[in-house]
Design a protein around this motif. Structure first.
Motif, short mmCIF file in Angstrom:
data_model
loop_
_atom_site.label_atom_id
_atom_site.label_comp_id
_atom_site.label_asym_id
_atom_site.label_seq_id
_atom_site.Cartn_x
_atom_site.Cartn_y
_atom_site.Cartn_z
N LEU A 1 98.45 5.82 -36.28
CA LEU A 1 99.57 5.51 -36.35
C LEU A 1 100.67 5.98 -35.38
CD1 LEU A 1 100.70 5.94 -40.00
CD2 LEU A 1 100.56 3.80 -38.66
N LEU A 2 101.02 5.27 -34.39
CA LEU A 2 101.88 5.82 -33.19
C LEU A 2 103.52 5.76 -33.37
CD1 LEU A 2 99.78 4.34 -30.24
CD2 LEU A 2 100.04 6.58 -30.74
N THR A 3 104.09 6.56 -33.01
CA THR A 3 105.64 6.69 -33.13
C THR A 3 106.20 7.21 -31.59
OG1 THR A 3 105.77 8.80 -33.52
CG2 THR A 3 105.50 7.64 -35.52
N ILE B 1 100.87 -3.13 -32.44
CA ILE B 1 101.51 -2.95 -31.18
C ILE B 1 100.96 -4.02 -29.97
CG2 ILE B 1 102.11 -1.38 -29.41
CD1 ILE B 1 101.55 0.88 -31.48
N VAL B 2 99.79 -4.07 -29.92
CA VAL B 2 98.98 -5.00 -29.24
C VAL B 2 99.43 -6.41 -29.32
CG1 VAL B 2 96.89 -5.89 -28.24
CG2 VAL B 2 97.07 -3.68 -28.60
N ALA B 3 99.45 -6.87 -30.65
CA ALA B 3 99.88 -8.00 -30.91
C ALA B 3 101.61 -8.44 -30.60
CB ALA B 3 99.54 -8.49 -32.51
N VAL B 4 102.35 -7.54 -30.84
CA VAL B 4 103.63 -7.58 -30.74
C VAL B 4 103.93 -7.80 -29.08
CG1 VAL B 4 105.99 -6.37 -30.39
CG2 VAL B 4 104.62 -6.70 -32.56
N GLN C 1 104.07 -0.46 -21.90
CA GLN C 1 103.74 -1.82 -22.81
C GLN C 1 103.74 -1.19 -24.36
OE1 GLN C 1 101.07 -5.07 -21.66
NE2 GLN C 1 100.49 -3.51 -19.71
N VAL C 2 102.96 -0.16 -24.58
CA VAL C 2 103.19 0.28 -25.98
C VAL C 2 104.57 0.96 -26.52
CG1 VAL C 2 102.06 2.21 -27.39
CG2 VAL C 2 100.59 1.16 -25.82
N HIS C 3 105.20 1.58 -25.49
CA HIS C 3 106.67 1.93 -25.62
C HIS C 3 107.51 0.62 -26.07
CE1 HIS C 3 110.59 3.07 -24.08
NE2 HIS C 3 110.55 3.81 -24.76
N GLN C 4 107.50 -0.59 -25.13
CA GLN C 4 108.09 -1.79 -25.36
C GLN C 4 107.85 -2.28 -27.01
OE1 GLN C 4 107.48 -4.93 -22.88
NE2 GLN C 4 109.82 -5.23 -22.41
N GLY C 5 106.56 -2.28 -27.30
CA GLY C 5 106.16 -2.82 -28.21
C GLY C 5 106.78 -1.89 -29.68
N LEU C 6 106.62 -0.53 -29.51
CA LEU C 6 107.18 0.37 -30.45
C LEU C 6 108.72 0.20 -30.63
CD1 LEU C 6 105.00 3.56 -30.15
CD2 LEU C 6 105.35 2.10 -32.17
N THR D 1 99.30 -7.43 -21.89
CA THR D 1 97.49 -7.52 -21.51
C THR D 1 96.98 -6.47 -22.01
OG1 THR D 1 98.26 -6.43 -19.37
CG2 THR D 1 98.26 -8.83 -19.45
N ILE D 2 97.50 -5.62 -22.87
CA ILE D 2 96.86 -4.43 -23.49
C ILE D 2 95.87 -4.95 -24.65
CG2 ILE D 2 98.38 -2.66 -22.69
CD1 ILE D 2 99.70 -2.72 -25.56
N ARG D 3 94.87 -3.95 -24.78
CA ARG D 3 93.88 -4.06 -25.60
C ARG D 3 93.85 -2.83 -26.64
NH1 ARG D 3 91.47 -5.33 -21.22
NH2 ARG D 3 90.08 -3.27 -21.36
N SER D 4 93.53 -2.94 -27.85
CA SER D 4 93.56 -2.07 -28.83
C SER D 4 92.67 -0.70 -28.27
CB SER D 4 93.05 -2.20 -30.16
OG SER D 4 93.96 -3.19 -30.76
#
Length: 268
Positions: free
Chosen positions: A145-147, A92-95, A75-80, A103-106
C-alpha cells in the motif's frame, strides 16, 4: 551521462533541502537565490534526460510541447494524487495508464518505496514529497500500500475497515475523473477500469454489459462509505495519535521496524 545525472540529482536534493531550511528560518533572500539555482539545475536535468529542444526549418527553437512525465516516481505521484487514498501498485498503474498515458508496470514499483526511504534518510525532507508506506495498527509498513508523505497521518494509517474505505474513495475519484474525460479520445481505458471497480460495489452497475455510469458508481460508493466512515475516522485518529507520539520522522513515513524485519537485517 549517468554520472552527470547522479550529480545533478544530488545537487537538486541539496538545493531543495536548502530552500526548506531557508523558509523555516524565514530567510526570504536566501530562499530566492536557492530556488533560482534549483530551477537551473532542474532545467539541466531535463535537458540531459529529454535532449535539447528541436529546431524548426528556419533554425529557431521549436515550441515546447506539454511537459511529459519522465520517471516512474512522477507517474506514481500523479496516480496517487488523483486517487487521494492509499492504493496498491496495480491500481496506481491502471489509473496512470487510463488517465495520464502512463507507461509504468507494477514490477517497477517493487523497490520504489525502499529507494524513497534511502533518499529520505540521506537527506531528510530534501524533496517536496516522498512515496511512502501506509502504516498498520502496529505502526509497521502495510504491505503493498503506497501513500504520499504530503498527506496527513490520518490518511496514511490503516485501521480494520480502512482498506474498504480507501477502495470506495478511490472508486469515487476514478468515477469523477472518468466523468470529465468521457468525451475524450481514449476514454475507454478509464471506462474499463471503472467497470472493474464498480463490480465490487453494490448497486454501482445496472447489470448490463455496457460501460458504467460514473455518477451511479460514485453514488453507490458514497452510500456504502457512509456506513463505514465514522468508525474508520475514529480508528485512524487513534492510530495517527500513536504514530505522532511514538515514531520519529522516518518511521512516520516508512513505518517502524518489526521484529521480523530486525531478524532479517541481522541475518544479512
Amino acid at each position: 551521462m549517468s554520472d552527470r545525472l547522479d550529480d545533478l540529482e544530488r545537487r537538486i536534493d541539496e538545493l531543495r533541502a536548502g530552500v526548506r531550511k531557508a523558509m523555516r528560518a524565514r530567510d526570504g533572500a536566501a530562499a530566492r537565490v536557492l530556488r533560482a539555482e534549483l530551477r537551473s539545475a532542474e532545467r539541466a536535468w531535463d535537458a540531459l534526460v529529454c535532449g535539447p529542444p528541436a529546431e524548426d526549418p528556419a533554425g529557431r527553437p521549436a515550441k515546447e510541447g506539454p511537459p511529459r512525465l519522465v520517471t516512474v516516481r512522477e507517474q506514481v505521484h500523479q496516480g496517487l494524487r488523483l486517487l487521494g487514498a492509499a492504493a496498491q501498485p496495480r491500481l496506481i498503474v491502471a489509473v496512470s495508464e487510463a488517465f495520464f498515458g502512463g507507461t509504468i508496470r507494477s514490477g517497477q514499483l517493487t523497490s520504489l518505496r525502499r529507494d524513497e526511504e534511502r533518499s529520505f534518510r540521506a537527506t531528510p525532507f530534501g524533496r517536496p514529497y516522498y512515496l511512502c508506506a501506509a502504516l498498520t495498527d502496529r505502526l509497521s509498513p502495510a504491505r503493498g500500500l503506497l501513500t504520499l508523505s504530503t498527506w496527513p497521518l490520518e490518511r496514511r494509517v490503516v485501521g480494520p475497515v480502512s482498506p474498504r474505505v480507501d477502495f470506495l474513495a478511490c472508486a469515487i475519484a476514478v468515477a469523477r475523473e472518468q466523468a470529465s474525460k468521457e468525451r475524450e479520445q481514449g476514454a475507454e481505458r478509464g471506462s474499463r477500469l471503472l467497470l472493474r471497480m464498480a463490480r465490487n460495489i453494490p448497486g454501482a452497475t445496472d447489470g448490463t454489459l455496457g460501460p458504467p455510469d460514473p455518477e451511479r458508481v460514485a453514488r453507490a460508493a458514497q452510500a456504502e462509505l457512509r456506513v463505514h466512515v465514522d468508525r474508520d475516522t475514529r480508528d485512524r485518529a487513534e492510530l495517527a495519535e500513536r504514530a505522532a507520539a511514538q515514531l520519529g520522522d522516518a518511521s512516520r513515513l516508512f513505518g517502524a521496524a518489526t521484529l521480523s524485519t530486525i531478524k532479517k537485517e541481522n541475518v544479512k
